[in-house]
Design an enzyme around this catalytic site. Sequence first.
Site, short mmCIF file in Angstrom:
data_model
loop_
_atom_site.label_atom_id
_atom_site.label_comp_id
_atom_site.label_asym_id
_atom_site.label_seq_id
_atom_site.Cartn_x
_atom_site.Cartn_y
_atom_site.Cartn_z
N ARG A 51 0.82 -1.22 0.00
CA ARG A 51 0.00 0.00 0.00
C ARG A 51 0.85 1.27 0.00
O ARG A 51 0.43 2.29 -0.51
CB ARG A 51 -0.91 0.01 1.24
CG ARG A 51 -2.02 -1.02 1.19
CD ARG A 51 -2.68 -1.14 2.53
NE ARG A 51 -1.69 -1.42 3.57
CZ ARG A 51 -1.95 -1.58 4.85
NH1 ARG A 51 -3.18 -1.48 5.28
NH2 ARG A 51 -0.99 -1.84 5.71
N LYS A 148 3.42 -18.99 5.09
CA LYS A 148 2.76 -19.50 6.29
C LYS A 148 2.32 -18.31 7.14
O LYS A 148 2.89 -17.23 6.97
CB LYS A 148 3.67 -20.44 7.04
CG LYS A 148 4.70 -19.75 7.94
CD LYS A 148 5.32 -20.71 8.92
CE LYS A 148 5.77 -19.99 10.16
NZ LYS A 148 6.40 -20.73 11.18
N HIS A 178 9.65 -23.23 4.37
CA HIS A 178 11.06 -23.04 3.99
C HIS A 178 11.95 -24.19 4.47
O HIS A 178 13.04 -24.38 3.95
CB HIS A 178 11.60 -21.68 4.44
CG HIS A 178 11.76 -21.55 5.91
ND1 HIS A 178 10.75 -21.17 6.74
CD2 HIS A 178 12.84 -21.76 6.70
CE1 HIS A 178 11.19 -21.16 7.98
NE2 HIS A 178 12.45 -21.51 7.99
N ASP A 235 2.72 -22.95 15.32
CA ASP A 235 3.77 -22.20 14.61
C ASP A 235 4.85 -23.11 14.02
O ASP A 235 5.44 -22.80 12.99
CB ASP A 235 4.41 -21.20 15.60
CG ASP A 235 5.30 -20.18 14.91
OD1 ASP A 235 4.85 -19.61 13.90
OD2 ASP A 235 6.45 -19.96 15.38
N HIS A 240 6.47 -27.26 10.02
CA HIS A 240 7.88 -27.61 9.81
C HIS A 240 8.22 -29.01 10.35
O HIS A 240 8.81 -29.83 9.65
CB HIS A 240 8.80 -26.59 10.50
CG HIS A 240 8.55 -25.18 10.08
ND1 HIS A 240 8.35 -24.82 8.78
CD2 HIS A 240 8.47 -24.03 10.80
CE1 HIS A 240 8.16 -23.51 8.72
NE2 HIS A 240 8.22 -23.01 9.93
P1 NAP Z 1 4.99 -7.38 7.56
O1 NAP Z 1 6.37 -6.93 7.86
O2 NAP Z 1 3.87 -6.91 8.43
O3 NAP Z 1 4.68 -6.96 6.05
C1 NAP Z 1 3.39 -7.03 5.51
C2 NAP Z 1 3.43 -6.48 4.10
O4 NAP Z 1 2.10 -6.49 3.59
C3 NAP Z 1 3.92 -5.05 4.02
O5 NAP Z 1 4.69 -4.89 2.86
C4 NAP Z 1 2.62 -4.27 3.90
O6 NAP Z 1 2.94 -3.07 3.26
C5 NAP Z 1 1.78 -5.21 3.05
N1 NAP Z 1 0.34 -5.03 3.19
C6 NAP Z 1 -0.37 -5.00 4.34
N2 NAP Z 1 -1.68 -4.82 4.07
C7 NAP Z 1 -1.79 -4.75 2.73
C8 NAP Z 1 -2.88 -4.58 1.85
N3 NAP Z 1 -4.14 -4.41 2.28
N4 NAP Z 1 -2.64 -4.57 0.51
C9 NAP Z 1 -1.38 -4.70 0.03
N5 NAP Z 1 -0.31 -4.87 0.83
C10 NAP Z 1 -0.51 -4.89 2.16
O7 NAP Z 1 4.87 -8.95 7.52
P2 NAP Z 1 6.02 -10.01 7.19
O8 NAP Z 1 6.72 -10.33 8.47
O9 NAP Z 1 6.82 -9.53 6.05
O10 NAP Z 1 5.16 -11.29 6.82
C11 NAP Z 1 4.51 -11.43 5.57
C12 NAP Z 1 3.89 -12.83 5.52
O11 NAP Z 1 4.92 -13.79 5.62
C13 NAP Z 1 2.92 -13.13 6.67
O12 NAP Z 1 1.94 -14.02 6.21
C14 NAP Z 1 3.80 -13.85 7.67
O13 NAP Z 1 3.07 -14.69 8.51
C15 NAP Z 1 4.69 -14.64 6.74
N6 NAP Z 1 5.98 -15.01 7.31
C16 NAP Z 1 6.83 -14.07 7.79
C17 NAP Z 1 8.07 -14.46 8.30
C18 NAP Z 1 9.05 -13.45 8.80
O14 NAP Z 1 10.12 -13.87 9.24
N7 NAP Z 1 8.77 -12.16 8.76
C19 NAP Z 1 8.42 -15.82 8.33
C20 NAP Z 1 7.54 -16.76 7.80
C21 NAP Z 1 6.31 -16.34 7.30
P3 NAP Z 1 2.08 -1.73 3.36
O15 NAP Z 1 1.84 -1.46 4.80
O16 NAP Z 1 2.92 -0.73 2.64
O17 NAP Z 1 0.82 -2.04 2.63
#
Ligand code: NAP
Length: 483
Positions: A51, A148, A178, A235, A240
């Site tokens: 966004r 996930k 992963h 989790d 995993h």
């Molecule tokens: P995050 O840091 O909160 O990032 C979320 C992303 O989604 C941001 O780029 C946000 O950008 C975007 N977003 C949020 N609402 C949106 C909308 N309505 N339309 C379009 N874009 C939107 O989350 P994350 O940690 O990267 O995790 C992302 C996914 O990967 C999740 O499902 C999480 O469970 C999974 N995951 C994460 C990790 C990890 O280590 N971080 C590991 C395994 C799995 P804007 O605010 O600019 O829209």
Amino acid sequence: MVSRTIPTDPFDLVLFGATGDLARRKILPSLYRRFVAGQMPEDARVIGAARSELSDDDFRDLVRGALDEFVSDAKKDAGTIDAFVAQCSYIAIDAKGEGGWKELKKSVRDEVVKAFYFSVAPSIFGALAEKLRSHGIACDNSRLVVEKPFGTDLETAKKLNADLAASFHEDQIYRIDHFLGKETVQNLMAVRFSNVLFEPLWNERFIDHVQITVAETVGVGGRGSYYDTSGAMRDMVQNHLMQLLCLTAMEPPAAFDPDRLRDEKLKVIRALDPVPPSDVVRGQYKAGPEPSYVEDAENPDSKTESYIALKIGISNWRWKHTPFYLRTGKRMTERMSEIVVQFKETPHSIFERDEGSTANRLTIRLQPDEGMDLSVTIKEPGPGGMRLVNVPLDMTFAEALGPDGEEMPDAYERLIMDVIRGNQTLFMRGDEVEAAWAWTDPIIRAWEERGDTPKQYAQGSSGPEEALALMLRDGRRWRDLED
Ligand code: NAP
């Protein structure tokens, strides 16, 4: 920098959630490393979407920042980074709004592989999939990658599957775990199915038990409130550890192809016994040098587990009397993930035995030092008589295989390139995920119904005492985390 790898077909990868933590830490650095390796063709493009209102240049700065922070110095080279970011662009899109979709449709090319990576909260997977389809951006040969957690129970997983199935076929959906991209995990299959040595012994006649451990030293601070709605079972175990168990326990597939492999994993999940409360130990880390779990979770009454150990039976011919013990936890003494296949003692020994077991043990290390070792019993060198000792036949992959000491590729590198190649082998199928939840749900429900309170354990320990007892009562022991 030298390129050793054949480039994939040209592709457009649209990365939803491009400004988020996972994109910065894993996805963008992994793409860059594949670019360095020569696997990303020059006309491949990465289109970031989220966004936030960013220009292409703002996004390229974000990519540079991510590479600076998360790529090793050896792979950083100003010219290479410039060339990589030139292939990146950005479009502001809200999954729930109308802005940006027309621009995205114009940007993605129909004549190349189109992949859409949902690195966003699962609550918007359905909306994104629907928009891609209704705007005519995704077509029947587009690929969809989802992160996930894939649901929090069977019902939510079914709903997610149905939401995605409304716009995409199953053979277009790549559900990432992963762990499956780790070199050692793939090697587990190579070792089992390309060596005559192991498979004849790989059953309850010769294997006493299997231990699977994923231990972390970090706590949940930073994402405590999210984690508190999940816990170690949801989790880590449902996905995993379950995948590791499946690859260890499954029958040899007829071919290394996605559906045959996943059929075999599914059969294992369906053969898992229900787990009685007496075979589960849940824990929460106490205050130590760092805050306690409940402080990290900002929930003084939390009954969520940061540690879990389980004894699991598999009701099939191969494993009927061979239990699988699984454990995973936070704030433990070491960061370590491994599968230990403990063979039985020889039926009869002609040698005098000192204390301790001489049974063979195959250890498959996922981290640190990816590799395997097989402990074998030999005669202790020297004139001291026929004394037996266990020694490891050690194969540390980085030493044995790493070309010129090159770092092992990150699991995400392998998995993203598999998406581009259209290979689903290392991704979870929808029915597999649902079967895993169908087994997990009653275990969670049982402790919720009886108000189970997790046992407290010290930070820097190997978990609650009760988890030790879970194996001791069967005359077995967990392997020391510090070994
Ligand atoms: P995050 O840091 O909160 O990032 C979320 C992303 O989604 C941001 O780029 C946000 O950008 C975007 N977003 C949020 N609402 C949106 C909308 N309505 N339309 C379009 N874009 C939107 O989350 P994350 O940690 O990267 O995790 C992302 C996914 O990967 C999740 O499902 C999480 O469970 C999974 N995951 C994460 C990790 C990890 O280590 N971080 C590991 C395994 C799995 P804007 O605010 O600019 O829209």
